[in-house]
Design a protein around this motif. Structure first.
Motif, PDB file in Angstrom:
ATOM      1  N   GLN A  89       0.823  -1.207   0.000  1.00 43.02           N
ATOM      2  CA  GLN A  89       0.000   0.000   0.000  1.00 43.02           C
ATOM      3  C   GLN A  89       0.859   1.259   0.000  1.00 43.02           C
ATOM      4  O   GLN A  89       0.548   2.236  -0.685  1.00 43.02           O
ATOM      5  CB  GLN A  89      -0.939   0.008   1.201  1.00 43.02           C
ATOM      6  N   GLY A  90       1.944   1.225   0.767  1.00 48.08           N
ATOM      7  CA  GLY A  90       2.793   2.403   0.868  1.00 48.08           C
ATOM      8  C   GLY A  90       3.593   2.708  -0.377  1.00 48.08           C
ATOM      9  O   GLY A  90       4.011   3.850  -0.591  1.00 48.08           O
ATOM     10  N   SER A  91       3.827   1.703  -1.215  1.00 47.32           N
ATOM     11  CA  SER A  91       4.672   1.888  -2.403  1.00 47.32           C
ATOM     12  C   SER A  91       3.899   1.823  -3.714  1.00 47.32           C
ATOM     13  O   SER A  91       4.498   1.908  -4.791  1.00 47.32           O
ATOM     14  CB  SER A  91       5.776   0.821  -2.420  1.00 47.32           C
ATOM     15  N   LYS A  92       2.574   1.704  -3.654  1.00 46.96           N
ATOM     16  CA  LYS A  92       1.796   1.431  -4.865  1.00 46.96           C
ATOM     17  C   LYS A  92       1.781   2.575  -5.873  1.00 46.96           C
ATOM     18  O   LYS A  92       1.499   2.356  -7.054  1.00 46.96           O
ATOM     19  CB  LYS A  92       0.367   1.046  -4.499  1.00 46.96           C
ATOM     20  N   THR A  93       2.101   3.797  -5.451  1.00 46.78           N
ATOM     21  CA  THR A  93       2.080   4.929  -6.395  1.00 46.78           C
ATOM     22  C   THR A  93       3.359   5.025  -7.221  1.00 46.78           C
ATOM     23  O   THR A  93       3.433   5.839  -8.143  1.00 46.78           O
ATOM     24  CB  THR A  93       1.856   6.262  -5.655  1.00 46.78           C
ATOM     25  N   LEU A  94       4.357   4.210  -6.897  1.00 45.76           N
ATOM     26  CA  LEU A  94       5.603   4.236  -7.664  1.00 45.76           C
ATOM     27  C   LEU A  94       5.371   3.591  -9.035  1.00 45.76           C
ATOM     28  O   LEU A  94       4.982   2.436  -9.121  1.00 45.76           O
ATOM     29  CB  LEU A  94       6.710   3.502  -6.918  1.00 45.76           C
ATOM     30  N   LYS A  95       5.626   4.343 -10.082  1.00 46.50           N
ATOM     31  CA  LYS A  95       5.367   3.858 -11.446  1.00 46.50           C
ATOM     32  C   LYS A  95       6.543   4.151 -12.374  1.00 46.50           C
ATOM     33  O   LYS A  95       6.376   4.451 -13.551  1.00 46.50           O
ATOM     34  CB  LYS A  95       4.107   4.528 -12.017  1.00 46.50           C
ATOM     35  N   GLY A  96       7.767   4.063 -11.832  1.00 44.03           N
ATOM     36  CA  GLY A  96       8.944   4.400 -12.618  1.00 44.03           C
ATOM     37  C   GLY A  96       9.431   3.276 -13.513  1.00 44.03           C
ATOM     38  O   GLY A  96       8.870   2.166 -13.515  1.00 44.03           O
ATOM     39  N   PRO A  97      10.501   3.510 -14.270  1.00 38.66           N
ATOM     40  CA  PRO A  97      10.992   2.531 -15.249  1.00 38.66           C
ATOM     41  C   PRO A  97      11.857   1.422 -14.663  1.00 38.66           C
ATOM     42  O   PRO A  97      12.169   0.460 -15.365  1.00 38.66           O
ATOM     43  CB  PRO A  97      11.816   3.396 -16.204  1.00 38.66           C
ATOM     44  N   VAL A  98      12.260   1.558 -13.399  1.00 31.65           N
ATOM     45  CA  VAL A  98      13.172   0.564 -12.806  1.00 31.65           C
ATOM     46  C   VAL A  98      12.375  -0.413 -11.941  1.00 31.65           C
ATOM     47  O   VAL A  98      11.823  -0.023 -10.905  1.00 31.65           O
ATOM     48  CB  VAL A  98      14.254   1.250 -11.948  1.00 31.65           C
ATOM     49  N   PRO A  99      12.289  -1.690 -12.322  1.00 30.14           N
ATOM     50  CA  PRO A  99      11.576  -2.674 -11.495  1.00 30.14           C
ATOM     51  C   PRO A  99      12.440  -3.081 -10.300  1.00 30.14           C
ATOM     52  O   PRO A  99      13.625  -3.385 -10.457  1.00 30.14           O
ATOM     53  CB  PRO A  99      11.357  -3.843 -12.452  1.00 30.14           C
ATOM     54  N   VAL A 100      11.845  -3.066  -9.123  1.00 26.71           N
ATOM     55  CA  VAL A 100      12.611  -3.400  -7.926  1.00 26.71           C
ATOM     56  C   VAL A 100      11.900  -4.468  -7.099  1.00 26.71           C
ATOM     57  O   VAL A 100      10.704  -4.716  -7.250  1.00 26.71           O
ATOM     58  CB  VAL A 100      12.873  -2.155  -7.041  1.00 26.71           C
ATOM     59  N   VAL A 101      12.682  -5.087  -6.242  1.00 30.52           N
ATOM     60  CA  VAL A 101      12.190  -6.088  -5.298  1.00 30.52           C
ATOM     61  C   VAL A 101      12.523  -5.619  -3.891  1.00 30.52           C
ATOM     62  O   VAL A 101      13.639  -5.151  -3.635  1.00 30.52           O
ATOM     63  CB  VAL A 101      12.845  -7.459  -5.559  1.00 30.52           C
ATOM     64  N   PHE A 102      11.559  -5.730  -2.988  1.00 27.80           N
ATOM     65  CA  PHE A 102      11.805  -5.488  -1.572  1.00 27.80           C
ATOM     66  C   PHE A 102      12.045  -6.839  -0.895  1.00 27.80           C
ATOM     67  O   PHE A 102      11.168  -7.706  -0.906  1.00 27.80           O
ATOM     68  CB  PHE A 102      10.606  -4.819  -0.894  1.00 27.80           C
ATOM     69  N   ASP A 103      13.230  -7.021  -0.326  1.00 26.45           N
ATOM     70  CA  ASP A 103      13.519  -8.195   0.498  1.00 26.45           C
ATOM     71  C   ASP A 103      13.404  -7.777   1.958  1.00 26.45           C
ATOM     72  O   ASP A 103      14.144  -6.899   2.424  1.00 26.45           O
ATOM     73  CB  ASP A 103      14.921  -8.736   0.215  1.00 26.45           C
ATOM     74  N   VAL A 104      12.485  -8.410   2.680  1.00 17.83           N
ATOM     75  CA  VAL A 104      12.129  -7.964   4.022  1.00 17.83           C
ATOM     76  C   VAL A 104      12.303  -9.125   5.006  1.00 17.83           C
ATOM     77  O   VAL A 104      11.925 -10.254   4.712  1.00 17.83           O
ATOM     78  CB  VAL A 104      10.662  -7.473   4.058  1.00 17.83           C
ATOM     79  N   GLU A 105      12.856  -8.810   6.159  1.00 20.33           N
ATOM     80  CA  GLU A 105      12.980  -9.804   7.232  1.00 20.33           C
ATOM     81  C   GLU A 105      12.340  -9.240   8.495  1.00 20.33           C
ATOM     82  O   GLU A 105      12.764  -8.198   8.999  1.00 20.33           O
ATOM     83  CB  GLU A 105      14.439 -10.147   7.509  1.00 20.33           C
ATOM     84  N   LEU A 106      11.325  -9.919   8.990  1.00 18.87           N
ATOM     85  CA  LEU A 106      10.659  -9.480  10.206  1.00 18.87           C
ATOM     86  C   LEU A 106      11.586  -9.653  11.407  1.00 18.87           C
ATOM     87  O   LEU A 106      12.251 -10.675  11.548  1.00 18.87           O
ATOM     88  CB  LEU A 106       9.377 -10.280  10.430  1.00 18.87           C
ATOM     89  N   VAL A 107      11.596  -8.659  12.270  1.00 19.17           N
ATOM     90  CA  VAL A 107      12.376  -8.712  13.507  1.00 19.17           C
ATOM     91  C   VAL A 107      11.441  -8.820  14.714  1.00 19.17           C
ATOM     92  O   VAL A 107      11.694  -9.591  15.636  1.00 19.17           O
ATOM     93  CB  VAL A 107      13.282  -7.468  13.637  1.00 19.17           C
ATOM     94  N   GLN A 108      10.344  -8.065  14.678  1.00 16.60           N
ATOM     95  CA  GLN A 108       9.383  -8.093  15.787  1.00 16.60           C
ATOM     96  C   GLN A 108       8.008  -7.666  15.304  1.00 16.60           C
ATOM     97  O   GLN A 108       7.885  -6.725  14.515  1.00 16.60           O
ATOM     98  CB  GLN A 108       9.832  -7.161  16.910  1.00 16.60           C
TER      99      GLN A 108
END
Length: 200
Positions: A89-108
């Motif tokens: 939801q927080g990143s959905k407005t990003l519509k640029g030419p560079v495709p990215v991946v978020f790698d996330v690790e939960l801590v708490q």
């Protein structure tokens, strides 16, 4: 002393054992010039096996994952879905030419137990979410943003304050993560803050 007064005094005593703790929203912000060039193609959320999951309905649990809002089920999968939804939801407005991946690790992921929700006095309780995140180019696998820690803590709303648990609590946590994500990406207000609250 009335039954209500005894209940509040008991809850205050229990919370007093944990003391007044410091909580925060914190991150190293990304410039909007950089983030607006992205489109988020995937969000991978890892919940490490060594994170302990709370299973006992007490006021102040010490485990890493405390979550009851989705009801019975796989708590690791439930909190992973909440974190992914907030980041999406927080990143959905990003519509640029560079495709990215978020790698996330939960801590708490530390929300309220039912006992804390129903018994805690007014102005207490925290929904504390902490995670590590790294941004990679989806085409080349190159790291664009090295791993960093993000804290997205929010004030819980307990029963005596008119709060609701379940889906309402879930939606509030998702919204907080989304707000923090927008601040981190530089496409929303900078919501970094510190506050004190009774709880863990």
């Amino acid at each position: 002393m009335s039954a209500v007064s005894r209940k509040i005094l008991s809850a205050l005593t229990l919370f007093g054992l944990a003391g007044c703790s410091g909580f925060l929203v914190d991150y190293a912000p990304i410039s909007p010039e950089a983030s607006r060039a992205w489109t988020v193609k995937a969000i991978h959320v890892d919940v490490p096996e060594d994170l302990e999951v709370n299973t006992i309905n007490i006021m102040i649990p010490n485990e890493d994952i405390v979550w009851y809002g989705d009801g019975p089920g796989d708590k690791r999968a439930q909190v992973a879905e909440i974190l992914e939804e907030g980041l999406s939801q927080g990143s959905k407005t990003l519509k640029g030419p560079v495709p990215v991946v978020f790698d996330v690790e939960l801590v708490q992921f530390h929300a309220l137990t039912p006992r804390a929700f129903h018994s805690a006095p007014s102005g207490t309780g925290v929904e504390s979410v902490r995670y590590k995140i790294e941004v990679r180019d989806a085409r080349t696998d190159a790291v664009i943003v090295p791993e960093q820690m993000i804290a997205s803590d929010g004030r819980a709303l307990v029963a005596v304050d008119g709060g609701e648990d379940g889906i309402v609590e879930r939606n509030r946590i998702v919204a907080k993560i989304a707000e923090t994500t927008r601040g981190w990406l530089g496409i929303g207000r900078d919501n970094r803050t510190e506050f004190e609250r009774l709880g863990r």
